[in-house]
Write an enzyme that holds these catalytic residues in place. Sequence first.
Site, PDB file in Angstrom:
ATOM      1  N   ASP A  53       0.816  -1.214   0.000  1.00 52.49           N
ATOM      2  CA  ASP A  53       0.000   0.000   0.000  1.00 52.49           C
ATOM      3  C   ASP A  53       0.851   1.265   0.000  1.00 52.49           C
ATOM      4  O   ASP A  53       2.042   1.234   0.294  1.00 52.49           O
ATOM      5  CB  ASP A  53      -0.977   0.013   1.196  1.00 52.49           C
ATOM      6  CG  ASP A  53      -0.357  -0.580   2.456  1.00 52.49           C
ATOM      7  OD1 ASP A  53       0.882  -0.568   2.574  1.00 52.49           O
ATOM      8  OD2 ASP A  53      -1.106  -1.050   3.320  1.00 52.49           O
ATOM      9  N   ASN A 122      -7.810  -2.667  13.997  1.00 51.36           N
ATOM     10  CA  ASN A 122      -9.185  -2.971  13.570  1.00 51.36           C
ATOM     11  C   ASN A 122      -9.248  -4.192  12.650  1.00 51.36           C
ATOM     12  O   ASN A 122     -10.272  -4.458  12.035  1.00 51.36           O
ATOM     13  CB  ASN A 122      -9.805  -1.757  12.875  1.00 51.36           C
ATOM     14  CG  ASN A 122      -9.070  -1.373  11.594  1.00 51.36           C
ATOM     15  OD1 ASN A 122      -8.093  -2.035  11.222  1.00 51.36           O
ATOM     16  ND2 ASN A 122      -9.522  -0.328  10.932  1.00 51.36           N
ATOM     17  N   HIS A 124      -7.434  -4.677   9.881  1.00 49.10           N
ATOM     18  CA  HIS A 124      -7.133  -4.483   8.450  1.00 49.10           C
ATOM     19  C   HIS A 124      -5.838  -5.193   8.062  1.00 49.10           C
ATOM     20  O   HIS A 124      -4.917  -5.329   8.861  1.00 49.10           O
ATOM     21  CB  HIS A 124      -7.125  -3.001   8.056  1.00 49.10           C
ATOM     22  CG  HIS A 124      -5.975  -2.170   8.536  1.00 49.10           C
ATOM     23  ND1 HIS A 124      -6.096  -0.835   8.869  1.00 49.10           N
ATOM     24  CD2 HIS A 124      -4.663  -2.455   8.737  1.00 49.10           C
ATOM     25  CE1 HIS A 124      -4.920  -0.354   9.230  1.00 49.10           C
ATOM     26  NE2 HIS A 124      -4.031  -1.313   9.169  1.00 49.10           N
ATOM     27  N   GLU A 129      -9.734  -1.988   4.965  1.00 48.68           N
ATOM     28  CA  GLU A 129     -10.397  -1.695   6.228  1.00 48.68           C
ATOM     29  C   GLU A 129     -11.626  -2.597   6.394  1.00 48.68           C
ATOM     30  O   GLU A 129     -12.088  -3.201   5.413  1.00 48.68           O
ATOM     31  CB  GLU A 129     -10.823  -0.215   6.239  1.00 48.68           C
ATOM     32  CG  GLU A 129      -9.668   0.772   6.123  1.00 48.68           C
ATOM     33  CD  GLU A 129      -8.890   0.983   7.429  1.00 48.68           C
ATOM     34  OE1 GLU A 129      -8.733   0.031   8.219  1.00 48.68           O
ATOM     35  OE2 GLU A 129      -8.416   2.115   7.645  1.00 48.68           O
TER      36      GLU A 129
HETATM   37  C1  F6R Z   1       1.371  -1.504   6.023  1.00 51.85           C
HETATM   38  C2  F6R Z   1       0.077  -2.195   6.094  1.00 51.85           C
HETATM   39  C3  F6R Z   1      -0.752  -2.150   7.327  1.00 51.85           C
HETATM   40  C4  F6R Z   1       0.064  -2.378   8.599  1.00 51.85           C
HETATM   41  C5  F6R Z   1      -0.826  -2.313   9.835  1.00 51.85           C
HETATM   42  C6  F6R Z   1      -0.025  -2.474  11.104  1.00 51.85           C
HETATM   43  O1  F6R Z   1       1.961  -1.670   4.756  1.00 51.85           O
HETATM   44  O2  F6R Z   1      -0.321  -2.782   5.135  1.00 51.85           O
HETATM   45  O3  F6R Z   1      -1.772  -3.120   7.246  1.00 51.85           O
HETATM   46  O4  F6R Z   1       0.685  -3.642   8.514  1.00 51.85           O
HETATM   47  O5  F6R Z   1      -1.484  -1.079   9.868  1.00 51.85           O
HETATM   48  O6  F6R Z   1       0.832  -1.383  11.243  1.00 51.85           O
HETATM   49  P1  F6R Z   1       1.931  -1.367  12.401  1.00 51.85           P
HETATM   50  O7  F6R Z   1       2.912  -2.425  12.073  1.00 51.85           O
HETATM   51  O8  F6R Z   1       2.531   0.027  12.293  1.00 51.85           O
HETATM   52  O9  F6R Z   1       1.215  -1.603  13.684  1.00 51.85           O
END
Ligand code: F6R
Length: 237
Positions: A53, A122, A124, A129
């Site tokens: 992403d 959440n 995702h 989401e």
């Molecule tokens: C990032 C991504 C997100 C993160 C998730 C957890 O490329 O795809 O799904 O893996 O938001 O983020 P952290 O590791 O910062 O808690």
Amino acid sequence: MAADIVQNQLTRKPDSVLGLATGETPVQMYHELVRRHRAKRLDLTRITSFNLDEYAGLPPEHPGSYTYYMRERFFDAIPLPSGRGHMPDGLAADPEAAAREYERRIQTAGGIDLQILGIGTNGHIGFNEPGSTLDSRTRLVELTAETIARNSQLFPEGETAPGQAVTVGIGTILEARQIVLLACGPAKARAIRETVEGPVCATCPGSALQTHANCIVLLDDAAAAELQLPPAQSQSA
Ligand code: F6R
């Protein structure tokens, strides 16, 4: 452990196609991969990579962008030949065409061999989401207020994370041949319980991983704290 799994994959297939995640969770994995690469224990120069992403509307040189994150932690240390380290285009004039092109490039590269994932509080995965359809593809998405607030912590003081991003879809993720989901800390415990032991449903995008035949979940104790089934049944690591 995540670096070991990547290394095992590259031992089997040095020119593997890796799906890569950003965020706080995989920082140590990148650090360890770069350390092994510099020590000549691992050759990362033959990989092709596709990140999950990127924020919409953020220039690649912005310190909050995922392109910047990947350069800082990985690409600057492992200079890949141009065109082999892919990021979704958050600045595309035609996001739908750019998303289709990203999917096409993944297919042309032969598909993802190993997908690394983190998970949101959440549930995702990528920026899919809650409510994202389980067969979704790469597209422009709206981020929830929870995600924007949490991710703004990684932005320079006084700045807020953008409200939109381009993400590969859940369907895209599920086509990877192997998936490794990483989660650390108590803030992830509920999302991990719903992902591993809850029903497969769009309210917890991570739960779609239950349908994948080759998915490893690597957790610290805090992230595993709310799991209720014995490990043999829940398949938690
Ligand atoms: C990032 C991504 C997100 C993160 C998730 C957890 O490329 O795809 O799904 O893996 O938001 O983020 P952290 O590791 O910062 O808690």
